[in-house]
Design a protein around this motif. Structure first.
Motif, mmCIF file in Angstrom:
data_model
loop_
_atom_site.group_PDB
_atom_site.id
_atom_site.type_symbol
_atom_site.label_atom_id
_atom_site.label_comp_id
_atom_site.label_asym_id
_atom_site.label_seq_id
_atom_site.Cartn_x
_atom_site.Cartn_y
_atom_site.Cartn_z
ATOM 1 N N LEU A 39 -3.320 5.763 8.060
ATOM 2 C CA LEU A 39 -1.934 5.335 8.233
ATOM 3 C C LEU A 39 -1.877 4.053 9.063
ATOM 4 N N ASP A 40 -2.670 3.980 10.123
ATOM 5 C CA ASP A 40 -2.692 2.800 10.983
ATOM 6 C C ASP A 40 -3.131 1.570 10.199
ATOM 7 N N VAL A 41 -4.168 1.715 9.367
ATOM 8 C CA VAL A 41 -4.644 0.595 8.543
ATOM 9 C C VAL A 41 -3.539 0.131 7.596
ATOM 10 N N TYR A 42 -2.837 1.079 6.971
ATOM 11 C CA TYR A 42 -1.755 0.746 6.034
ATOM 12 C C TYR A 42 -0.647 -0.042 6.739
ATOM 13 N N LEU A 43 -0.212 0.445 7.895
ATOM 14 C CA LEU A 43 0.877 -0.214 8.612
ATOM 15 C C LEU A 43 0.497 -1.640 9.004
ATOM 16 N N ARG A 44 -0.725 -1.831 9.455
ATOM 17 C CA ARG A 44 -1.162 -3.164 9.856
ATOM 18 C C ARG A 44 -1.249 -4.105 8.661
ATOM 19 N N LYS A 45 -1.753 -3.603 7.533
ATOM 20 C CA LYS A 45 -1.856 -4.446 6.334
ATOM 21 C C LYS A 45 -0.471 -4.851 5.821
ATOM 22 N N GLN A 46 0.523 -3.973 6.027
ATOM 23 C CA GLN A 46 1.884 -4.267 5.575
ATOM 24 C C GLN A 46 2.663 -5.095 6.594
ATOM 25 N N GLY A 47 2.052 -5.368 7.742
ATOM 26 C CA GLY A 47 2.745 -6.119 8.779
ATOM 27 C C GLY A 47 3.822 -5.319 9.478
ATOM 28 N N LEU A 48 3.666 -3.995 9.475
ATOM 29 C CA LEU A 48 4.670 -3.116 10.078
ATOM 30 C C LEU A 48 4.262 -2.725 11.501
ATOM 31 N N ALA A 49 5.202 -2.194 12.235
ATOM 32 C CA ALA A 49 4.965 -1.826 13.622
ATOM 33 C C ALA A 49 3.965 -0.679 13.720
ATOM 34 N N VAL A 50 3.128 -0.718 14.768
ATOM 35 C CA VAL A 50 2.205 0.384 15.037
ATOM 36 C C VAL A 50 2.543 1.064 16.358
ATOM 37 N N ASP A 51 3.601 0.588 17.035
ATOM 38 C CA ASP A 51 4.144 1.296 18.193
ATOM 39 C C ASP A 51 4.901 2.498 17.648
ATOM 40 N N GLU A 58 11.396 5.785 7.147
ATOM 41 C CA GLU A 58 11.262 4.937 5.963
ATOM 42 C C GLU A 58 9.831 4.415 5.822
ATOM 43 N N GLU A 59 9.225 4.022 6.938
ATOM 44 C CA GLU A 59 7.842 3.555 6.901
ATOM 45 C C GLU A 59 6.896 4.665 6.454
ATOM 46 N N LEU A 60 7.142 5.873 6.932
ATOM 47 C CA LEU A 60 6.277 6.999 6.570
ATOM 48 C C LEU A 60 6.486 7.417 5.114
ATOM 49 N N ARG A 61 7.727 7.346 4.646
ATOM 50 C CA ARG A 61 7.979 7.623 3.221
ATOM 51 C C ARG A 61 7.259 6.584 2.356
ATOM 52 N N GLY A 62 7.304 5.327 2.804
ATOM 53 C CA GLY A 62 6.612 4.276 2.064
ATOM 54 C C GLY A 62 5.115 4.517 2.015
ATOM 55 N N TYR A 63 4.574 5.057 3.112
ATOM 56 C CA TYR A 63 3.139 5.346 3.141
ATOM 57 C C TYR A 63 2.788 6.472 2.176
ATOM 58 N N LEU A 64 3.580 7.538 2.154
ATOM 59 C CA LEU A 64 3.318 8.633 1.221
ATOM 60 C C LEU A 64 3.447 8.155 -0.226
ATOM 61 N N HIS A 65 4.409 7.263 -0.474
ATOM 62 C CA HIS A 65 4.548 6.694 -1.817
ATOM 63 C C HIS A 65 3.311 5.877 -2.178
ATOM 64 N N HIS A 66 2.801 5.132 -1.208
ATOM 65 C CA HIS A 66 1.565 4.362 -1.416
ATOM 66 C C HIS A 66 0.398 5.283 -1.755
ATOM 67 N N LEU A 67 0.275 6.399 -1.043
ATOM 68 C CA LEU A 67 -0.816 7.333 -1.311
ATOM 69 C C LEU A 67 -0.707 7.925 -2.712
ATOM 70 N N GLN A 68 0.515 8.179 -3.152
ATOM 71 C CA GLN A 68 0.714 8.799 -4.469
ATOM 72 C C GLN A 68 0.477 7.831 -5.617
ATOM 73 N N ASN A 69 0.731 6.558 -5.390
ATOM 74 C CA ASN A 69 0.755 5.622 -6.514
ATOM 75 C C ASN A 69 -0.296 4.514 -6.472
ATOM 76 N N ASP A 70 -0.720 4.114 -5.281
ATOM 77 C CA ASP A 70 -1.591 2.942 -5.184
ATOM 78 C C ASP A 70 -2.943 3.223 -4.551
ATOM 79 N N ALA A 71 -3.016 4.216 -3.680
ATOM 80 C CA ALA A 71 -4.233 4.445 -2.899
ATOM 81 C C ALA A 71 -5.332 5.043 -3.760
#
Length: 243
Positions: A39-51, A58-71
């Motif tokens: 998750l940390d790697v994904y957020l950094r690659k997307q330029g999103l906050a890691v704090d 919304e960021e976490l939903r986007g990550y789960l969507h990424h896992l389902q479709n792109d990862a």
């Protein structure tokens, strides 16, 4: 001194220490840690906050969507296994995130309202087919008993088929866990919980024969595992899977 922001990476380390102190199994801890690092790697690659205070649903939903479709199953390109994640893997990552955010809320880093809003993908209900009698016979017949590990492998299959042992329980089974006369097996299962498992007379006879006459000499006196390699080391899960 300026206080460091509560980043996902730094708090993942604290979370792991908490899990270790609670006695969670190493495999559970490794899975949680790997999921949060991904998750940390994904957020950094997307330029999103890691704090963690700035990571929202919304960021976490986007990550789960990424896992389902792109990862892909593994992030490295050096492995041949580049298939998509199964829905069960995605669900597992989601559970890890929710467990972590629950811990964050308990520790006061974030508000707990996010947990209820993050919905995980539904898992399909799949009925697992059992082996047919012909398949069982084919498995047992495949063990060449005249080879070094033939009898050991035959016994492993008998034991798995007769008891339904988990792989970890099988490889960690110790000689002292077996009463060759009357009692069932005593194994330490998932979560370090002891399980008592009955087994049949055929398995009992083969176990006794293997331990007394066929089990290699342990490389060290402290090795009490039933199933050993030819060199006398405990058989690992990967060894059983390869067999």
């Amino acid at each position: 001194m300026r206080q460091q922001p509560p980043t996902l990476a730094s708090l993942t380390r604290n979370f792991v220490h908490c899990l270790e102190s609670e006695g969670k199994s190493p495999k559970t801890i490794e899975f949680y840690s790997t999921a949060l690092k991904r998750l940390d790697v994904y957020l950094r690659k997307q330029g999103l906050a890691v704090d963690v205070r700035d990571i929202g649903v919304e960021e976490l939903r986007g990550y789960l969507h990424h896992l389902q479709n792109d990862a892909r199953r593994w992030e490295t390109t050096q492995t041949k296994d580049q298939g998509p994640l199964s829905i069960h893997s995605v669900h597992g990552h989601g559970r890890s995130i929710k467990a972590f955010w629950s811990w964050l809320a308990t520790e006061g880093y974030v508000e707990g309202s996010l947990l209820g809003r993050l919905k995980l993908p539904k898992l399909p209900r799949i009925i697992i087919e059992t082996f047919s009698r012909e398949q069982i016979n084919a498995l047992l017949t495949a063990c060449k008993k005249n080879e070094i590990h033939g009898n050991r492998n035959y016994l492993i299959l008998l034991l798995l088929l007769d008891t339904g042992l988990r792989l970890s329980e099988l490889v960690n089974l110790a000689v002292d866990d077996i009463d060759f006369d009357n009692s069932p097996l005593s194994v330490i299962g998932k979560g370090k919980k002891e399980r008592i498992i009955p087994f049949g007379s055929l398995v009992r006879r083969n176990l006794r024969r293997y331990v007394i006459h066929q089990r290699p000499d342990p490389e060290s006196p402290i090795i009490k595992h039933v199933f050993l390699t030819y060199e006398g080391y405990p058989l690992k899960p990967r060894g059983v899977q390869t067999m």
